[in-house]
Design a protein around this motif. Sequence first.
Motif, PDB file in Angstrom:
ATOM      1  N   UNK A 245     -15.002  -2.538   5.230  1.00  0.00           N
ATOM      2  CA  UNK A 245     -14.196  -1.619   5.784  1.00  0.00           C
ATOM      3  C   UNK A 245     -12.910  -2.567   6.181  1.00  0.00           C
ATOM      4  N   UNK A 246     -13.380  -3.977   6.460  1.00  0.00           N
ATOM      5  CA  UNK A 246     -12.261  -4.989   7.027  1.00  0.00           C
ATOM      6  C   UNK A 246     -11.498  -5.269   5.831  1.00  0.00           C
ATOM      7  N   UNK A 247     -12.000  -5.480   4.499  1.00  0.00           N
ATOM      8  CA  UNK A 247     -11.267  -5.299   3.509  1.00  0.00           C
ATOM      9  C   UNK A 247     -10.327  -4.563   3.128  1.00  0.00           C
ATOM     10  N   UNK A 248     -10.661  -3.636   3.534  1.00  0.00           N
ATOM     11  CA  UNK A 248      -9.798  -2.003   3.151  1.00  0.00           C
ATOM     12  C   UNK A 248      -8.854  -2.096   4.104  1.00  0.00           C
ATOM     13  N   UNK A 249      -9.086  -2.587   5.509  1.00  0.00           N
ATOM     14  CA  UNK A 249      -8.077  -2.865   6.526  1.00  0.00           C
ATOM     15  C   UNK A 249      -7.031  -3.766   6.103  1.00  0.00           C
ATOM     16  N   UNK A 250      -7.347  -4.761   5.539  1.00  0.00           N
ATOM     17  CA  UNK A 250      -6.303  -5.742   4.860  1.00  0.00           C
ATOM     18  C   UNK A 250      -5.502  -4.990   3.778  1.00  0.00           C
ATOM     19  N   UNK A 251      -6.052  -4.107   3.025  1.00  0.00           N
ATOM     20  CA  UNK A 251      -5.148  -3.421   1.902  1.00  0.00           C
ATOM     21  C   UNK A 251      -4.294  -2.642   2.590  1.00  0.00           C
ATOM     22  N   UNK A 252      -4.855  -1.799   3.829  1.00  0.00           N
ATOM     23  CA  UNK A 252      -3.715  -0.740   4.286  1.00  0.00           C
ATOM     24  C   UNK A 252      -2.708  -1.631   4.989  1.00  0.00           C
ATOM     25  N   UNK A 253      -2.853  -2.641   5.805  1.00  0.00           N
ATOM     26  CA  UNK A 253      -1.828  -3.398   6.284  1.00  0.00           C
ATOM     27  C   UNK A 253      -0.947  -4.238   5.462  1.00  0.00           C
ATOM     28  N   UNK A 254      -1.422  -4.444   4.103  1.00  0.00           N
ATOM     29  CA  UNK A 254      -0.714  -4.951   2.929  1.00  0.00           C
ATOM     30  C   UNK A 254       0.276  -3.981   2.395  1.00  0.00           C
ATOM     31  N   UNK A 255      -0.382  -2.958   2.278  1.00  0.00           N
ATOM     32  CA  UNK A 255       0.602  -1.649   1.875  1.00  0.00           C
ATOM     33  C   UNK A 255       1.717  -1.287   2.669  1.00  0.00           C
ATOM     34  N   UNK A 256       1.333  -1.324   3.770  1.00  0.00           N
ATOM     35  CA  UNK A 256       2.304  -0.815   5.036  1.00  0.00           C
ATOM     36  C   UNK A 256       3.578  -1.926   5.002  1.00  0.00           C
ATOM     37  N   UNK A 257       3.156  -3.339   5.037  1.00  0.00           N
ATOM     38  CA  UNK A 257       3.995  -4.243   4.798  1.00  0.00           C
ATOM     39  C   UNK A 257       5.020  -4.277   3.610  1.00  0.00           C
TER      40      UNK A 257
END
Length: 373
Positions: A245-257
């Motif tokens: 889930x921490x890897x997916x957190x990274x993905x969510x933040x990158x997409x938002x950026x």
Amino acid sequence: MRTLGVEEEFLLVTPDGVPQAVSGAVLRFASLDPPAVPGPGTDEPGGSIEKEFKQEQVEISTRPRHSLRDLLAEVRAGRELADAYARRAGARIAALGTAPQPVESTVLADRRALEIRARFGQTAREQLTCGCHVHVEVADDDEGVVVLDHLRTWTPVLLALSANSPSWQGRTTGYASYRSQVWGRWPTAGPTAPFGDGAGYHGVVADLLRSGTILDDGMIYFDARLSAHYPTVEVRVADVCLDPADAVLQAGLVRALAETAVRQGRRHDGHPRTELLRAATWRAARSGLSGELVSPAAGLPRPAVDVIGELVDHVRDALVDAGDLELVERQLGHVLRRGNGAVEQLAWRAEGAQDDEVVRRAVDRTVPATTQD
């Protein structure tokens, strides 16, 4: 909504926790089974188990996804599949940025890997690290560079959240992400100056190739780069995460950026000098979430939790529009309460765990027996 995907690198370890050079066997077992999802050469990228630079590791990748929940399911499934093939080879997978014990690692027995080892010496011989790479869709190279030039300010925060490599060659290093220090030895690794547009980016790559220092564009190891194969920006700064889930957190933040960058275009507030970004990245690697980070807004040291709050505020509109805000804030809460992978590893050490036990616990966190959102 922009699609996104994740690549994760894992150590292959024996039951007693020692890295083992069995990637060839793991990949052979994988090749004997029909692909569970489309892989290289099909209509969609990702969804495969692949080789890495060393025989003590493998990589998994997802297909492009729109939903973070779907992405999480695929990350978990990819880990389970890779671990199943590793078991056939007498090993397990471990989501550790670096091995805790001394290791003499083995490069792949192919021409490119052997040439890299010959050219780069000790840097290549010691290169056994595992990262997490996030791909986010962009329309074209010019839009991709808008994203690169914007998110470069925030990559130290992404590193701090993911830091999962406090040990190196049998020693506790004092760093939350020592992987980033080892990785930074490569000539193209680290933060970059603004590129301006697609032509500027490709001009830099061409100059690096013309210098004769690197073999090919596969050795463009920037913290974030344009993908050479897909219409994506690839953010490569993070350690591999213990928790999927921490890897997916990274993905969510990158997409938002990425979405925030495109909405702002080239109107965002200036570009910090690369020297300052290098210092901020070092500081994130040193203390992770346990100390202060450099605030991108102020350029001053502030508690890590405050800087993470700045990041969420910065991308809040994009998170809301993607339907990701609740999931991202919930997972950030988990990370801030329990710590990143480095905090977890050091806590195990404080409980008396030796190298083998640290690795076994990491295996259990990498492929948990039961999963929940």
